[in-house]
Design a protein around this motif. Structure first.
Motif, PDB file in Angstrom:
ATOM      1  N   SER A 102       0.838  -1.208   0.000  1.00  0.00           N
ATOM      2  CA  SER A 102       0.000   0.000   0.000  1.00  0.00           C
ATOM      3  C   SER A 102       0.869   1.253   0.000  1.00  0.00           C
ATOM      4  O   SER A 102       1.746   1.416   0.856  1.00  0.00           O
ATOM      5  CB  SER A 102      -0.900   0.022   1.241  1.00  0.00           C
ATOM      6  OG  SER A 102      -1.678  -1.151   1.330  1.00  0.00           O
ATOM      7  N   LEU A 103       0.596   2.146  -0.957  1.00  0.00           N
ATOM      8  CA  LEU A 103       1.370   3.370  -1.102  1.00  0.00           C
ATOM      9  C   LEU A 103       0.439   4.564  -1.302  1.00  0.00           C
ATOM     10  O   LEU A 103      -0.638   4.427  -1.885  1.00  0.00           O
ATOM     11  CB  LEU A 103       2.296   3.285  -2.317  1.00  0.00           C
ATOM     12  CG  LEU A 103       3.346   2.175  -2.345  1.00  0.00           C
ATOM     13  CD1 LEU A 103       3.986   2.113  -3.732  1.00  0.00           C
ATOM     14  CD2 LEU A 103       4.399   2.391  -1.281  1.00  0.00           C
ATOM     15  N   LEU A 104       0.880   5.718  -0.833  1.00  0.00           N
ATOM     16  CA  LEU A 104       0.268   6.990  -1.191  1.00  0.00           C
ATOM     17  C   LEU A 104       1.249   7.732  -2.078  1.00  0.00           C
ATOM     18  O   LEU A 104       2.402   7.954  -1.691  1.00  0.00           O
ATOM     19  CB  LEU A 104      -0.045   7.832   0.045  1.00  0.00           C
ATOM     20  CG  LEU A 104      -0.481   9.276  -0.249  1.00  0.00           C
ATOM     21  CD1 LEU A 104      -1.841   9.321  -0.949  1.00  0.00           C
ATOM     22  CD2 LEU A 104      -0.502  10.118   1.031  1.00  0.00           C
ATOM     23  N   VAL A 247       4.423  -2.034  -9.688  1.00  0.00           N
ATOM     24  CA  VAL A 247       4.064  -3.448  -9.795  1.00  0.00           C
ATOM     25  C   VAL A 247       3.584  -3.910  -8.433  1.00  0.00           C
ATOM     26  O   VAL A 247       4.291  -3.762  -7.433  1.00  0.00           O
ATOM     27  CB  VAL A 247       5.265  -4.302 -10.247  1.00  0.00           C
ATOM     28  CG1 VAL A 247       4.855  -5.757 -10.359  1.00  0.00           C
ATOM     29  CG2 VAL A 247       5.817  -3.793 -11.573  1.00  0.00           C
ATOM     30  N   GLY A 248       2.366  -4.471  -8.377  1.00  0.00           N
ATOM     31  CA  GLY A 248       1.860  -5.006  -7.117  1.00  0.00           C
ATOM     32  C   GLY A 248       2.437  -6.379  -6.832  1.00  0.00           C
ATOM     33  O   GLY A 248       3.104  -6.596  -5.831  1.00  0.00           O
ATOM     34  N   THR A 272       8.301   1.214  -8.343  1.00  0.00           N
ATOM     35  CA  THR A 272       8.010   0.598  -7.049  1.00  0.00           C
ATOM     36  C   THR A 272       7.765  -0.882  -7.311  1.00  0.00           C
ATOM     37  O   THR A 272       6.806  -1.257  -7.998  1.00  0.00           O
ATOM     38  CB  THR A 272       6.811   1.273  -6.370  1.00  0.00           C
ATOM     39  OG1 THR A 272       5.735   1.409  -7.305  1.00  0.00           O
ATOM     40  CG2 THR A 272       7.182   2.653  -5.873  1.00  0.00           C
ATOM     41  N   LEU A 273       8.634  -1.720  -6.757  1.00  0.00           N
ATOM     42  CA  LEU A 273       8.694  -3.131  -7.120  1.00  0.00           C
ATOM     43  C   LEU A 273       8.577  -4.016  -5.880  1.00  0.00           C
ATOM     44  O   LEU A 273       9.137  -3.698  -4.824  1.00  0.00           O
ATOM     45  CB  LEU A 273      10.017  -3.448  -7.823  1.00  0.00           C
ATOM     46  CG  LEU A 273      10.320  -2.649  -9.092  1.00  0.00           C
ATOM     47  CD1 LEU A 273      11.752  -2.912  -9.559  1.00  0.00           C
ATOM     48  CD2 LEU A 273       9.330  -3.004 -10.190  1.00  0.00           C
ATOM     49  N   PRO A 274       7.886  -5.159  -5.974  1.00  0.00           N
ATOM     50  CA  PRO A 274       7.779  -6.068  -4.829  1.00  0.00           C
ATOM     51  C   PRO A 274       9.072  -6.837  -4.621  1.00  0.00           C
ATOM     52  O   PRO A 274       9.730  -7.260  -5.572  1.00  0.00           O
ATOM     53  CB  PRO A 274       6.638  -7.007  -5.243  1.00  0.00           C
ATOM     54  CG  PRO A 274       6.680  -7.013  -6.740  1.00  0.00           C
ATOM     55  CD  PRO A 274       7.126  -5.630  -7.140  1.00  0.00           C
ATOM     56  N   LEU A 307      11.905   1.629  -5.370  1.00  0.00           N
ATOM     57  CA  LEU A 307      11.472   1.476  -3.981  1.00  0.00           C
ATOM     58  C   LEU A 307      10.862   0.092  -3.840  1.00  0.00           C
ATOM     59  O   LEU A 307      10.009  -0.303  -4.638  1.00  0.00           O
ATOM     60  CB  LEU A 307      10.436   2.549  -3.609  1.00  0.00           C
ATOM     61  CG  LEU A 307      10.870   4.007  -3.781  1.00  0.00           C
ATOM     62  CD1 LEU A 307       9.698   4.944  -3.468  1.00  0.00           C
ATOM     63  CD2 LEU A 307      12.071   4.330  -2.890  1.00  0.00           C
ATOM     64  N   GLY A 308      11.282  -0.652  -2.823  1.00  0.00           N
ATOM     65  CA  GLY A 308      10.795  -2.015  -2.607  1.00  0.00           C
ATOM     66  C   GLY A 308       9.661  -2.053  -1.601  1.00  0.00           C
ATOM     67  O   GLY A 308       9.714  -1.418  -0.548  1.00  0.00           O
ATOM     68  N   HIS A 309       8.630  -2.819  -1.927  1.00  0.00           N
ATOM     69  CA  HIS A 309       7.487  -3.000  -1.037  1.00  0.00           C
ATOM     70  C   HIS A 309       7.135  -4.487  -0.997  1.00  0.00           C
ATOM     71  O   HIS A 309       7.896  -5.331  -1.455  1.00  0.00           O
ATOM     72  CB  HIS A 309       6.296  -2.154  -1.524  1.00  0.00           C
ATOM     73  CG  HIS A 309       5.773  -2.568  -2.866  1.00  0.00           C
ATOM     74  ND1 HIS A 309       4.792  -3.523  -3.028  1.00  0.00           N
ATOM     75  CD2 HIS A 309       6.103  -2.160  -4.121  1.00  0.00           C
ATOM     76  CE1 HIS A 309       4.543  -3.693  -4.312  1.00  0.00           C
ATOM     77  NE2 HIS A 309       5.323  -2.872  -5.003  1.00  0.00           N
ATOM     78  N   HIS A 310       5.978  -4.831  -0.401  1.00  0.00           N
ATOM     79  CA  HIS A 310       5.488  -6.212  -0.332  1.00  0.00           C
ATOM     80  C   HIS A 310       6.383  -7.078   0.566  1.00  0.00           C
ATOM     81  O   HIS A 310       6.671  -8.237   0.260  1.00  0.00           O
ATOM     82  CB  HIS A 310       5.396  -6.811  -1.754  1.00  0.00           C
ATOM     83  CG  HIS A 310       4.368  -7.904  -1.888  1.00  0.00           C
ATOM     84  ND1 HIS A 310       4.646  -9.229  -1.645  1.00  0.00           N
ATOM     85  CD2 HIS A 310       3.064  -7.864  -2.269  1.00  0.00           C
ATOM     86  CE1 HIS A 310       3.571  -9.960  -1.872  1.00  0.00           C
ATOM     87  NE2 HIS A 310       2.588  -9.148  -2.244  1.00  0.00           N
TER      88      HIS A 310
END
Length: 353
Positions: A102-104, A247-248, A272-274, A307-310
């Motif tokens: 989840s990002l803003l 990418v989700g 923004t990449l998982p 930026l890494g997420h997930h």
């Protein structure tokens, strides 16, 4: 009997939450979400990623669930960053990690949420499934006016129906989602304004912002009988502040989806990449990149910043909670890339560019 019951519960929650498996023996049934002509990624009932593996069988799920190899997770993993209090608007590019995927994104005076999940569990039920290890990086009440919400796909760690209904009630944003997900969103509030689109389609968000739906190597499910009946996607945002690529969930595959984004839009300013939910590889590789593959994806798409997420909020797979960060550092070092080129975000962390 006890093991069979546990497997049944684990199977249902895993399928609906994560999308790590789809039963190869699923029943062919009418699609409750979408009716449309067959295409190169829709067979008339189910969507698919051309040339990519889709479903595993129950034996594979059992092998994973009961095969061991899970590293321990702490019950709490607080972020070192305080909860953010975003400005009401920002002309400059500002990205805040809320948690997990989840990002803003604040850009060109517009506020865009991607896959906002505020639920305590990423699960179809309140008594089981992955529980949050940290609170959201922006309190719901502290959100600025939301203009648009982008949904990549329908797994419960990305599509939180009650949160989306609350956003609609309080902000009335435009919702953009891939085909079939409009029916799911409207099941939480029939009045929602949802733009459902196919890969290759665009939606004008106003203010010089356009969102483009692009392919991802993943799949979808909300229940045990609706696998791949709603489409999944990645998003490209073309903005006055540059191209943003989100990418989700995706596997790396042959890297073509990333090269195609670069060819069509040029090297993005930000990707923004998982980087999490990737072990065991024999099970997860087709749907989830590991950090080494995420670094390869960065090279293919050519983004100036990643930026890494997930990772680090919901325990979905076998790797330890901090394993993605260590693996990302190793992958960047192996490619001779500086650590700041690809940051593993924590909830509440703000990136401005």
């Amino acid at each position: 009997m006890k093991n069979r019951s546990l497997l049944k519960l684990a199977s249902a929650v895993t399928v609906m939450t994560l999308g790590g498996v789809g039963y190869a023996a699923h029943r062919r049934s009418r699609n409750p979400y979408y009716e449309g002509p067959a295409s190169d990624h829709f067979d008339g009932t189910r969507f698919f990623s051309p040339g990519q593996p889709q479903d595993k069988d129950v034996a594979a799920l059992a092998r994973w669930q009961f095969g061991g190899g899970r590293e321990a997770w702490p019950s709490r993993f607080p972020s070192p960053f305080p909860a953010d209090a975003p400005p009401e608007r920002s002309d400059a590019l500002r990205v805040v990690h809320i948690g997990h995927a989840s990002l803003l994104i604040q850009v060109a005076g517009r506020n865009i949420l991607i896959d906002p999940v505020y639920a305590n569990r990423a699960s179809p039920v309140g008594f089981a499934g992955p529980r949050r290890a940290n609170p959201p990086g922006i309190a719901f009440a502290a959100l600025p006016p939301i203009d648009a919400v982008l949904i990549t796909h329908n797994h419960y760690d990305h599509l939180d129906g009650p949160t989306l209904a609350r956003l609609w009630a309080e902000h009335e944003p435009a919702f953009v989602a891939p085909l079939g997900n409009d029916a799911i969103l409207r099941s939480y509030d029939a009045t929602m304004r949802v733009e459902a689109r196919d890969w290759g389609d665009t939606v004008d968000l106003g203010g010089g912002l356009t969102v483009h739906l692009t392919p991802a190597y993943h799949w979808s499910a909300r229940g045990v009988n609706d696998r791949r009946m709603a489409l999944w996607c990645a998003f490209v945002l073309t903005t006055p502040q540059g191209v943003l690529y989100h990418v989700g969930d995706t596997g790396y595959g042959d890297g073509a989806i990333f090269r195609d984004v670069r060819a069509r839009f040029g090297p993005p300013r930000l990707a923004t990449l998982p980087i999490g939910a990737y072990e065991p590889r024999w099970f997860m590789q087709a749907q989830h990149m590991n950090p080494e593959e995420a670094v390869r994806a960065l090279g293919e798409v050519g983004a100036a910043q990643a930026l890494g997420h997930h990772w680090g909020t919901f325990r979905l797979t076998n790797e330890g909670i901090e394993r993605p960060v260590a693996a990302l550092a190793e992958a960047l070092d192996a490619q001779g890339l500086p650590a700041e080129r690809f940051l593993a975000l924590r909830p509440g962390q703000v990136w401005t560019g």
